[in-house]
Design a protein around this motif. Sequence first.
Motif, PDB file in Angstrom:
ATOM      1  N   THR A  68       0.837  -1.203   0.000  1.00 16.85           N
ATOM      2  CA  THR A  68       0.000   0.000   0.000  1.00 16.85           C
ATOM      3  C   THR A  68       0.873   1.254   0.000  1.00 16.85           C
ATOM      4  N   ALA A  69       1.992   1.205   0.733  1.00 22.35           N
ATOM      5  CA  ALA A  69       2.938   2.323   0.708  1.00 22.35           C
ATOM      6  C   ALA A  69       3.468   2.560  -0.699  1.00 22.35           C
ATOM      7  N   GLN A  70       3.662   1.490  -1.450  1.00 19.75           N
ATOM      8  CA  GLN A  70       4.136   1.660  -2.829  1.00 19.75           C
ATOM      9  C   GLN A  70       3.158   2.471  -3.656  1.00 19.75           C
ATOM     10  N   ILE A 166      -5.838   5.545  -7.766  1.00 18.93           N
ATOM     11  CA  ILE A 166      -6.660   4.435  -8.239  1.00 18.93           C
ATOM     12  C   ILE A 166      -5.775   3.587  -9.133  1.00 18.93           C
ATOM     13  N   CYS A 167      -5.670   2.296  -8.825  1.00 15.88           N
ATOM     14  CA  CYS A 167      -4.697   1.474  -9.556  1.00 15.88           C
ATOM     15  C   CYS A 167      -5.193   0.043  -9.734  1.00 15.88           C
ATOM     16  N   PRO A 168      -5.215  -0.462 -10.978  1.00 17.30           N
ATOM     17  CA  PRO A 168      -5.473  -1.886 -11.173  1.00 17.30           C
ATOM     18  C   PRO A 168      -4.347  -2.684 -10.510  1.00 17.30           C
ATOM     19  N   CYS A 169      -4.692  -3.601  -9.629  1.00 10.44           N
ATOM     20  CA  CYS A 169      -3.666  -4.277  -8.834  1.00 10.44           C
ATOM     21  C   CYS A 169      -4.235  -5.565  -8.244  1.00 10.44           C
ATOM     22  N   ALA A 170      -3.433  -6.619  -8.269  1.00 12.70           N
ATOM     23  CA  ALA A 170      -3.877  -7.910  -7.741  1.00 12.70           C
ATOM     24  C   ALA A 170      -3.256  -8.237  -6.390  1.00 12.70           C
ATOM     25  N   GLY A 171      -2.474  -7.310  -5.815  1.00 16.80           N
ATOM     26  CA  GLY A 171      -1.764  -7.590  -4.583  1.00 16.80           C
ATOM     27  C   GLY A 171      -2.616  -7.443  -3.334  1.00 16.80           C
ATOM     28  N   THR A 172      -1.951  -7.522  -2.179  1.00 16.02           N
ATOM     29  CA  THR A 172      -2.624  -7.398  -0.891  1.00 16.02           C
ATOM     30  C   THR A 172      -2.324  -6.028  -0.292  1.00 16.02           C
ATOM     31  N   HIS A 173      -3.318  -5.473   0.434  1.00 17.24           N
ATOM     32  CA  HIS A 173      -3.218  -4.103   0.923  1.00 17.24           C
ATOM     33  C   HIS A 173      -3.877  -3.973   2.286  1.00 17.24           C
ATOM     34  N   VAL A 174      -3.543  -2.899   2.997  1.00 15.46           N
ATOM     35  CA  VAL A 174      -4.227  -2.582   4.249  1.00 15.46           C
ATOM     36  C   VAL A 174      -5.552  -1.888   3.934  1.00 15.46           C
TER      37      VAL A 174
END
Length: 204
Positions: A68-70, A166-174
Amino acid sequence: YYPSGGGQPADHGTISGDGVHYSIFDVRKRAEILHLLGDSVNLDLLMNQTLTAEIDHKRRDILCRMHTAQHLVSAAADELFGASTIGNQINTQKTRIDIGIESRESFSRENLQSCVNKFVDSAVDVSMSFRPRVELIEDPLVRANLDLIPKHIDELRVITIDGIDICPCAGTHVGNTNQIGHIEITKVKSKGAGKLRVEYTLVD
């Protein structure tokens, strides 16, 4: 378990049952999800019993915060310097982001770090949704290059940090930026003409 991909390493954890307990040290996505066990496995003991898989939640939490910081670093670099993110590698100890920037003289490590930490302190909600590609094309908060996503994928998994990114993303976030804690930018180095590599760590 999150399989490695998109610059984010895989979840780790354990799988256990009656008389068995194995470490899961990597997860890879092929035609199916493969969970790699770190010990010598006796398949006979695994068969015909109920097994419990548990994710290493401490590792997952750090990766969620780092990832999420990224998004915040990428958004701040765009806002402050007109810089675009062209690559990243997330990890538990440090994360690096490669940015393309026309005027390297305009770059300030201190300003970038301060902007990201202000986003953190603002306690902004982070949410996940699925949105059609056409909705994202003209949105100014979408900083990612949508042309890099295969054309046949119309509905995208989208991470929204309200009013920031706003970002298309498949990762994990807080779920909120205040869960990240402050970051410290520990290194900035040139990676060629018009390209900088920024490394950061979690402070809290």
